[in-house]
Write a protein that holds these residues in place. Sequence first.
Motif, PDB file in Angstrom:
ATOM      1  N   GLU A   1       0.816  -1.213   0.000  1.00 34.53           N
ATOM      2  CA  GLU A   1       0.000   0.000   0.000  1.00 34.53           C
ATOM      3  C   GLU A   1       0.849   1.263   0.000  1.00 34.53           C
ATOM      4  O   GLU A   1       0.626   2.170  -0.809  1.00 34.53           O
ATOM      5  CB  GLU A   1      -0.940  -0.005   1.212  1.00 34.53           C
ATOM      6  CG  GLU A   1      -2.088  -0.986   1.104  1.00 34.53           C
ATOM      7  CD  GLU A   1      -3.065  -0.635  -0.003  1.00 34.53           C
ATOM      8  OE1 GLU A   1      -3.255   0.561  -0.285  1.00 34.53           O
ATOM      9  OE2 GLU A   1      -3.637  -1.571  -0.592  1.00 34.53           O
ATOM     10  N   VAL A   2       1.821   1.356   0.918  1.00 35.56           N
ATOM     11  CA  VAL A   2       2.534   2.630   1.055  1.00 35.56           C
ATOM     12  C   VAL A   2       3.642   2.799   0.025  1.00 35.56           C
ATOM     13  O   VAL A   2       4.138   3.915  -0.161  1.00 35.56           O
ATOM     14  CB  VAL A   2       3.094   2.817   2.483  1.00 35.56           C
ATOM     15  CG1 VAL A   2       1.977   2.771   3.508  1.00 35.56           C
ATOM     16  CG2 VAL A   2       4.174   1.810   2.807  1.00 35.56           C
ATOM     17  N   ALA A   3       4.031   1.738  -0.667  1.00 33.73           N
ATOM     18  CA  ALA A   3       5.014   1.886  -1.740  1.00 33.73           C
ATOM     19  C   ALA A   3       4.388   2.452  -3.001  1.00 33.73           C
ATOM     20  O   ALA A   3       5.100   2.898  -3.911  1.00 33.73           O
ATOM     21  CB  ALA A   3       5.664   0.535  -2.053  1.00 33.73           C
ATOM     22  N   SER A   4       3.074   2.461  -3.069  1.00 30.89           N
ATOM     23  CA  SER A   4       2.366   2.864  -4.284  1.00 30.89           C
ATOM     24  C   SER A   4       1.851   4.295  -4.163  1.00 30.89           C
ATOM     25  O   SER A   4       2.023   4.962  -3.144  1.00 30.89           O
ATOM     26  CB  SER A   4       1.186   1.921  -4.515  1.00 30.89           C
ATOM     27  OG  SER A   4       0.125   2.199  -3.624  1.00 30.89           O
ATOM     28  N   ASP A   5       1.161   4.739  -5.212  1.00 27.36           N
ATOM     29  CA  ASP A   5       0.546   6.066  -5.190  1.00 27.36           C
ATOM     30  C   ASP A   5      -0.825   6.027  -4.535  1.00 27.36           C
ATOM     31  O   ASP A   5      -1.547   7.025  -4.558  1.00 27.36           O
ATOM     32  CB  ASP A   5       0.431   6.629  -6.610  1.00 27.36           C
ATOM     33  CG  ASP A   5      -0.601   5.892  -7.462  1.00 27.36           C
ATOM     34  OD1 ASP A   5      -0.982   4.755  -7.109  1.00 27.36           O
ATOM     35  OD2 ASP A   5      -1.024   6.447  -8.501  1.00 27.36           O
TER      36      ASP A   5
ATOM     37  N   ILE B   1      -0.498   6.609   1.858  1.00 25.61           N
ATOM     38  CA  ILE B   1       0.602   7.358   2.468  1.00 25.61           C
ATOM     39  C   ILE B   1       0.425   7.314   3.982  1.00 25.61           C
ATOM     40  O   ILE B   1      -0.696   7.418   4.488  1.00 25.61           O
ATOM     41  CB  ILE B   1       0.631   8.813   1.951  1.00 25.61           C
ATOM     42  CG1 ILE B   1       1.812   9.589   2.539  1.00 25.61           C
ATOM     43  CG2 ILE B   1      -0.693   9.531   2.203  1.00 25.61           C
ATOM     44  CD1 ILE B   1       2.004  10.972   1.895  1.00 25.61           C
TER      45      ILE B   1
ATOM     46  N   HIS C   1       7.407   4.765   1.070  1.00 21.30           N
ATOM     47  CA  HIS C   1       6.548   5.581   0.208  1.00 21.30           C
ATOM     48  C   HIS C   1       7.380   6.458  -0.724  1.00 21.30           C
ATOM     49  O   HIS C   1       7.031   6.646  -1.904  1.00 21.30           O
ATOM     50  CB  HIS C   1       5.622   6.461   1.048  1.00 21.30           C
ATOM     51  CG  HIS C   1       4.659   7.249   0.223  1.00 21.30           C
ATOM     52  ND1 HIS C   1       3.509   6.714  -0.291  1.00 21.30           N
ATOM     53  CD2 HIS C   1       4.690   8.539  -0.211  1.00 21.30           C
ATOM     54  CE1 HIS C   1       2.859   7.630  -0.997  1.00 21.30           C
ATOM     55  NE2 HIS C   1       3.565   8.753  -0.957  1.00 21.30           N
ATOM     56  N   GLN C   2       8.489   6.993  -0.219  1.00 24.46           N
ATOM     57  CA  GLN C   2       9.338   7.870  -1.032  1.00 24.46           C
ATOM     58  C   GLN C   2      10.288   7.099  -1.938  1.00 24.46           C
ATOM     59  O   GLN C   2      11.009   7.699  -2.719  1.00 24.46           O
ATOM     60  CB  GLN C   2      10.158   8.781  -0.112  1.00 24.46           C
ATOM     61  CG  GLN C   2       9.314   9.783   0.660  1.00 24.46           C
ATOM     62  CD  GLN C   2      10.159  10.673   1.550  1.00 24.46           C
ATOM     63  OE1 GLN C   2      11.082  10.197   2.240  1.00 24.46           O
ATOM     64  NE2 GLN C   2       9.880  11.960   1.539  1.00 24.46           N
TER      65      GLN C   2
ATOM     66  N   VAL D   1      -2.702   4.813   7.505  1.00 23.67           N
ATOM     67  CA  VAL D   1      -2.613   5.100   6.071  1.00 23.67           C
ATOM     68  C   VAL D   1      -3.821   5.903   5.586  1.00 23.67           C
ATOM     69  O   VAL D   1      -4.964   5.611   5.938  1.00 23.67           O
ATOM     70  CB  VAL D   1      -2.511   3.791   5.274  1.00 23.67           C
ATOM     71  CG1 VAL D   1      -2.478   4.074   3.774  1.00 23.67           C
ATOM     72  CG2 VAL D   1      -1.269   3.019   5.693  1.00 23.67           C
TER      73      VAL D   1
ATOM     74  N   THR E   1      -3.714   8.976  -0.968  1.00 20.83           N
ATOM     75  CA  THR E   1      -3.011  10.150  -1.489  1.00 20.83           C
ATOM     76  C   THR E   1      -3.979  11.017  -2.283  1.00 20.83           C
ATOM     77  O   THR E   1      -4.936  10.502  -2.893  1.00 20.83           O
ATOM     78  CB  THR E   1      -1.851   9.751  -2.409  1.00 20.83           C
ATOM     79  OG1 THR E   1      -2.374   9.156  -3.602  1.00 20.83           O
ATOM     80  CG2 THR E   1      -0.881   8.789  -1.726  1.00 20.83           C
TER      81      THR E   1
ATOM     82  N   ARG F   1       0.843  -1.427  -6.266  1.00 17.16           N
ATOM     83  CA  ARG F   1       2.253  -1.380  -6.653  1.00 17.16           C
ATOM     84  C   ARG F   1       2.521  -2.266  -7.869  1.00 17.16           C
ATOM     85  O   ARG F   1       3.182  -1.841  -8.834  1.00 17.16           O
ATOM     86  CB  ARG F   1       3.139  -1.821  -5.479  1.00 17.16           C
ATOM     87  CG  ARG F   1       4.593  -2.055  -5.864  1.00 17.16           C
ATOM     88  CD  ARG F   1       5.433  -2.579  -4.720  1.00 17.16           C
ATOM     89  NE  ARG F   1       6.656  -3.194  -5.221  1.00 17.16           N
ATOM     90  CZ  ARG F   1       6.771  -4.480  -5.546  1.00 17.16           C
ATOM     91  NH1 ARG F   1       5.721  -5.293  -5.399  1.00 17.16           N
ATOM     92  NH2 ARG F   1       7.904  -4.959  -6.012  1.00 17.16           N
TER      93      ARG F   1
ATOM     94  N   LYS G   1       6.601  11.740  -3.033  1.00 16.28           N
ATOM     95  CA  LYS G   1       7.518  10.833  -3.723  1.00 16.28           C
ATOM     96  C   LYS G   1       7.962  11.440  -5.051  1.00 16.28           C
ATOM     97  O   LYS G   1       7.146  11.747  -5.915  1.00 16.28           O
ATOM     98  CB  LYS G   1       6.835   9.487  -3.952  1.00 16.28           C
ATOM     99  CG  LYS G   1       7.712   8.424  -4.604  1.00 16.28           C
ATOM    100  CD  LYS G   1       7.534   8.385  -6.110  1.00 16.28           C
ATOM    101  CE  LYS G   1       8.254   7.223  -6.751  1.00 16.28           C
ATOM    102  NZ  LYS G   1       8.217   7.270  -8.223  1.00 16.28           N
TER     103      LYS G   1
END
Length: 582
Positions: free
Chosen positions: A69-73, A76, A95-96, A314, A317, A533, A549
Motif C-alpha cells: 500500500e505505502v510503496a504505491s501512489d 501514504i 513511500h518515497q 494510512v 493520497t 504497486r 515521492k
Amino acid sequence: MKNTGFYRALTAVGLLLAFIGCTNLEEDILDESLTGTGQAQLVSGSIAPVYGLLRSGVWLHTNQFGLQEVASDEGILPYRGGTDWYDGGKFIAVHQHLMTPSNGLVGDTWTQITLTLSRAVIAAERLNEAGKAGNAGAQAGYYEMVAMKAYLNMLALDNWGLVFKKELSSEVSQVLRGQEAISYIESELLSVVDLIRKENDPGRLNQNAVKALLARLYLNAAVYRNPYGTPEFSKEDMDKVIKYTNEVIAGPYALSPEYFDLFSDDNHTNKELIFALDQRGVLETDQQRWAYWSISGDQIPRPEFPNTRGTDAVAATPDFYQTWVDANGNVDPADADARFFKKNTIVPENLKNLTGVTPLNDAEHYYSVDATKFEMDRGILRGIIWGPRKDGSGNILKSADGKVRIYPVINKRTSGANLTYVNHVLNVDFTGPGSLHNTGYRFSKYQFSHTGNNCCSYSSVDLVLIRLGEIYLMRAEAKLRNGDNAGALADINTLRTSRNTRPAQTPKALTKIDLDILFRESGFELYWEAFRRTYQIRFGKYEGTWTGKTDKSVDKRLFPIPQRAIDGASADEGFLVQNQGY
C-alpha cells in the motif's frame, strides 16, 4: 545458485517458530474442514500452521499488506502529529522509494514470507511421504502445499525478484531469478492444477485459485523477466492469461452486486471469492487490522464494544483520489460509482448543517440507533465523520430508550476553545500540517465485524486475496495487449455494471478502452487490496511522481534484500546478491 543459507536467512526466532510453533497455530485456525484424528490429524497438523502464518504474519497490515500500500501512489502514512506511526521512518522511506536494506517494513515482510515458505516446504515433504504410504488425504494436502509454495514464491518474486527452490528440508536450496524463477513457479502450479482439490470453499487453495495464480504469473511474466527494463508482453503469455481466466470465469463464481458485501461479515459465502483467509468461528483472530488501520483513532466503529477504535494510519493520497475525480468529471465519485462509497450513517436532515455547532455546544446534536445497527460508512471517507461517543467513565452515551447516540466525532487531539470535529481533508503529506491526525481521506473498505470485541481482534470477515473481479481485470488486460479492444471493453463493462445493488451509483458502461483507462479501472476495483504497486510497475507508472515521492529510479521496482538476511548467510559467499541500486 546454491543456497545452503535459506533457513539461515531467517531470524533465530523465526526459524524456531517454523519448526516448533505448530501447536498454537493449529489451535488458532482449525475448523471443521481441517480437524480430525489419526491420518486426518496429520493433514491438519501440517496444513494449519501454514495458513495460520499466512494470515497472522505475511498478510499482517504492517507486513506485506502495508508494504504494497505505502510503496504505491494509493496510500501514504506520515508521522501523525509528530507522535504516531514514525516507527523509525520505515513507512515514509518506502513511500518515497528511499528504502535501504535495513528498512524494517521490508525486512519484516521478508521474514514472514520466507518463514511461511519454510513451513510449507516441511508440510509438503511430510504430506508427500504419507501420501506415498497410502494416505489419500495427505496426498491431497501435498498438492495444496505445492500450490502454497508457488504462491509464496510469487510474493517473493514480485517483491525482490527471486524465488527459493527447495523440495526437501534436507536439500540445498537454490535462488532463482528471471525466467528460471518464472519457469519454476509455473512448473509447480502446473504439476497440481489438475490434481488439487476442486471444492470451491475459498478458505483453502483449490483448482480455480491455482488457475488464477497461473494467470497472474503469465500477466506479470514480462516484468519478472526484465524487472528494470520496458516489459515486452508476448502474445503467448497473454493467450495463457486468457485461457485460465476463461476457465475461472466459466466456473461457479459470480460478481457481487453489492460491492461492499465482498468485505463484510459472512463474506466467506460470497460467490465472488476464490481464495481468502478464513476467519470464521474458531478462526476469529487478530485480523480486523485491514479494517481499523486507516480509520480515525477517535472513531468508535462498534458501539457494543467501547474500546474499538481506528489508528489514524494510512490515508489515500490526493493523487489516487484525483483519479476518481478525473474519471467522473462534474459528478461526485460517491454519486457515480458504487465502489467509491456507501452511506451507512444516515444523518437526519435537521442535523446535517453544522454551522455554529461545535463540540462545546452539541450535547443535543445527535440521532439514535440500536447498538448493533450502527455501521460506519464504507469506501473512501471524506469530511466530518459520525459515530458513538463516550461519557467521562468510558461508557457509550445512550438515549433514554437504550439506543446509542450518534454524534459528529470529536478530534480529541484538540482541546479547550479549539476543540473540533474529526474532518478528513484531502491534503496529506509529510509536512507538519499535512501529517496531522485528521489529514487525508481514509479507506473504510472492510466492515468492522459484529463479533469483534476490541480494536484489533476477533473478526469473522475473511481477508480477500483472489476474487472474480480481479479475474475480469486480468482477462481484459490480456485481451487489450493482444489487440482485442472490443473484448477488453466488454469485460470492463461487465465488471463495472455488475455493482448494481444501489442503482443510482451503478458505474455506467464505458464507451472506449485503452491501457490508461484500464489501469485507472484497476484502481477503482482493487483499492485497499494490496495490488496497486504491482499494477503500477506493469503499466509503467511506478517511476512517476506523487504525493511525497519524487524518486524515479527503476531500481526501486524491487525492494532491497534485507541486510540481516544477507548477513545471516555470509558463510556462503554469493548466497544472496543484493538487488540493483542498493
